[in-house]
Scaffold this motif. Structure first.
Motif, PDB file in Angstrom:
ATOM      1  N   ARG A  35      50.269   5.270  26.228  1.00  0.00           N
ATOM      2  CA  ARG A  35      50.854   4.971  27.533  1.00  0.00           C
ATOM      3  C   ARG A  35      50.698   3.487  27.830  1.00  0.00           C
ATOM      4  N   GLN A  60      49.433   0.216  29.455  1.00  0.00           N
ATOM      5  CA  GLN A  60      48.122  -0.140  29.969  1.00  0.00           C
ATOM      6  C   GLN A  60      48.110  -1.628  30.238  1.00  0.00           C
ATOM      7  N   ASN A 102      57.039   5.350  34.320  1.00  0.00           N
ATOM      8  CA  ASN A 102      56.063   6.300  33.770  1.00  0.00           C
ATOM      9  C   ASN A 102      56.469   6.837  32.408  1.00  0.00           C
ATOM     10  N   THR A 103      57.686   6.493  31.928  1.00  0.00           N
ATOM     11  CA  THR A 103      58.066   6.885  30.562  1.00  0.00           C
ATOM     12  C   THR A 103      57.848   5.751  29.554  1.00  0.00           C
ATOM     13  N   ARG A 120      56.239   3.300  26.982  1.00  0.00           N
ATOM     14  CA  ARG A 120      55.164   3.526  26.008  1.00  0.00           C
ATOM     15  C   ARG A 120      54.986   2.282  25.152  1.00  0.00           C
TER      16      ARG A 120
END
Length: 154
Positions: A37, A39, A80-81, A83
């Motif tokens: 995810r 960060q 939120n998707t 990566r």
């Protein structure tokens, strides 16, 4: 007859399908070490604009690159998707690339991949070595070695 089927099986490769906006791209799964995810990315002074900085991944410092900026697209918008795909590249070590979304893993045989001609005027085409056909979807397949190459694209 059995031998022929076997060689066709070996001809298939798996790709992780990622998106930038509404375009789909494929990354050869053999390069993918991990998917994490978003960060906190620590900036690194004097790095190329497409290098976002470094992250701490289980105690290892991993450089992170914006594939969007490297390809001449607009900057990343984190959702939120979003990566970070951690790539393991021989001789270069580990590198994170930011993607909008990881969609799925597809298996493509050589008959489902069309080679693309390199267009020097199109920065994006320098990073693509084929177009995969997955049903009705077209997936631009990244040439990982040119993606991670340090040279500036002018």
């Amino acid at each position: 007859m059995a031998a022929k089927i076997e060689t066709m099986e070996n001809d298939k490769k798996q790709y992780i399908v990622i998106t930038f906006g509404n375009e789909q791209y494929g990354i050869d799964i053999s390069y993918v070490d991990n998917i994490v995810r978003m960060q906190k990315i620590t900036r690194v002074p004097k790095a190329q604009p497409y290098f976002k900085g470094v992250i701490n991944l289980r105690g290892e410092v991993v450089p992170v690159m914006s594939l969007r900026l490297k390809m001449g697209l607009e900057d990343d918008v984190f959702t939120n998707t979003s990566r970070i795909i951690i790539l393991k590249i021989e001789q270069k070590g580990v590198l994170g690339i930011i993607v909008d979304e990881v969609k799925e893993v597809v298996t493509l045989g050589s008959e489902e991949i069309d080679k693309v001609a390199h267009n020097p005027k199109d920065v994006k085409s320098t990073f693509i070595n084929g177009i995969g056909k997955n049903g009705d979807d077209l997936i631009s397949l990244f040439d990982i070695s040119s993606v991670v190459d340090e040279k500036e694209n002018s």
